[in-house]
Design a protein around this motif. Structure first.
Motif, short mmCIF file in Angstrom:
data_model
loop_
_atom_site.label_atom_id
_atom_site.label_comp_id
_atom_site.label_asym_id
_atom_site.label_seq_id
_atom_site.Cartn_x
_atom_site.Cartn_y
_atom_site.Cartn_z
N LYS A 184 -0.21 68.35 -53.51
CA LYS A 184 -1.36 68.72 -53.64
C LYS A 184 -1.86 67.22 -54.41
N ILE A 186 -5.92 65.37 -56.19
CA ILE A 186 -7.12 65.88 -56.75
C ILE A 186 -8.37 65.56 -55.46
N GLU A 270 -7.35 70.72 -57.25
CA GLU A 270 -6.78 69.98 -56.14
C GLU A 270 -6.86 70.63 -54.75
N ASN A 273 -2.64 68.01 -49.66
CA ASN A 273 -2.27 66.51 -49.19
C ASN A 273 -2.20 66.38 -47.69
#
Length: 381
Positions: A184, A186, A270, A273
């Protein structure tokens, strides 16, 4: 203790690196005290303030799809100010004759001491030709007894580090090493909303200052009168001295109340990614074939200097895919040694105490003690 030059003739599997001409030499030894002179011998460093590099080869194997366990014992025969006592595992292509600190390895595992503040168990893995250190701090043993170190890596990506067959640390490879980008991140597209109120308390908007609140801090002294001889032309305009005003209440501030619109501290959310991709093959190695001791037992650190002392003993090397076998072998090899060492240390302490107290047996009792067990230990020392 056998002479260092006879090491390779005794254990031809072990190859001393010739990369440097000043590498420290190993010998076969059991140390200053031991449980059994023959059973407790191991590879022992012999020279202070030296690099060491020695290795042994075995049949190549892969840990793909199976548990991998590496285990060995370490004993510090002298107090170590700064020195490594870890092992390294290498690919079968390693040239043992030139093993050195730059030789690429798969795994580095074991105790590492440097001064008073670094006494850790190193667990370093090679992943895509880069080295990754464990993010947790595992404290190693520092006394002069033999200790057992075990690393277990499972195909489900869990691991354990055991010291003396007790779990010192455990977890998941992906969590405790930075092999991969985080799952994860931000969310850069989600800033704090304008309406978000992080103030836990506020001034009460309903609280109003009283009409009579504003009073001067100091007032003229009403008890002081202008002197009769005061000449304003000569002395200037007369004014009484100032004194604290008893009615002064300070600077008015509204009372503080809980903020009814408090939203808490803003935590930016979050998101997944996009650079993260799971890798089920973390720490999967092929053609593992060499175990090596490539260590440094010295460090110069300004303003303090640490001297690496020799005498470290390595023994009971074991590589297996059976956790229970490793635990049983550890109890059999290390456990018996550790117990014997403690008993021997207790006997030594008795002798040392008598020497320090200068207790000299006399008469018939002296003859009995001379033939007794405790003095046998003293004579052997």
């Amino acid at each position: 203790l056998l002479d260092p030059i006879n090491l390779e003739s005794i254990f031809p599997r072990w190859v001393q690196s010739k990369h440097r001409s000043d590498y420290g030499k190993f010998r076969i030894g059991a140390g200053r005290f031991y449980g059994d002179r023959e059973k407790d011998i191991g590879l022992q460093t012999t020279q202070d303030t030296k690099y060491y590099a020695i290795s042994a080869k075995f049949r190549p194997f892969s840990n793909e799809g199976q548990t991998f366990v590496v285990q060995y014992t370490v004993k510090y025969d002298q107090h170590v100010d700064c020195g490594g006592a870890y092992i390294k595992l290498f690919h079968e292509d390693l040239n043992q004759e030139i093993l050195n600190e730059d030789s690429q390895y798969y795994i580095m595992f074991g105790p590492d001491i440097c001064g008073e503040h670094k006494k850790v168990v190193q667990v370093i893995f090679n992943y895509k030709d880069d080295y990754f250190f464990i993010k947790k701090n595992i404290t190693c043993e520092t006394d002069d007894f033999t200790h057992l170190y075990t690393l277990i890596v499972r195909p489900d990506l869990t691991y354990e580090v055991k010291i003396d067959n007790y779990v010192a640390e455990s977890g998941n490879l992906e969590d405790d090493w930075d092999f991969l980008p985080p799952k994860k991140i931000i969310d850069p597209d989600m800033p704090k909303p304008d309406y978000w109120d992080e103030r836990e308390t506020i001034e009460d908007p309903m609280d109003k200052k009283p009409d009579d609140w504003d009073q001067p801090e100091r007032i003229p002294d009403p008890d002081v009168q202008k002197p009769n001889d005061w000449d304003e032309e000569m002395d200037g305009e007369w004014a009484p001295p100032l004194i604290p005003n008893p009615a002064y209440r300070g600077i008015w501030k509204p009372r503080i109340i809980k903020n009814p619109n408090y939203n808490g501290i803003w935590v930016q959310p979050e998101v997944d990614n996009p650079d993260y991709t799971p890798d089920p093959d973390l720490c999967k190695y092929f053609n593992i074939s060499v175990i090596g001791l490539e260590i440094l037992q010295v460090l110069i650190s300004f303003p303090n200097s640490y001297r690496g002392k020799s005498g470290t003993i390595f023994d009971n090397f074991l590589i297996t895919n059976d956790e229970q076998y490793a635990e049983d072998a550890g109890n059999e090899m290390w456990g018996a040694t550790y117990e014997r060492e403690w008993k021997r240390r207790e006997r030594q302490d008795v002798v040392y105490n008598k020497i320090n107290e200068k207790q000299e047996p006399k008469g018939k009792e002296a003859k009995k003690e001379k033939n007794g067990k405790e003095l046998n230990v003293k004579d052997e020392l």
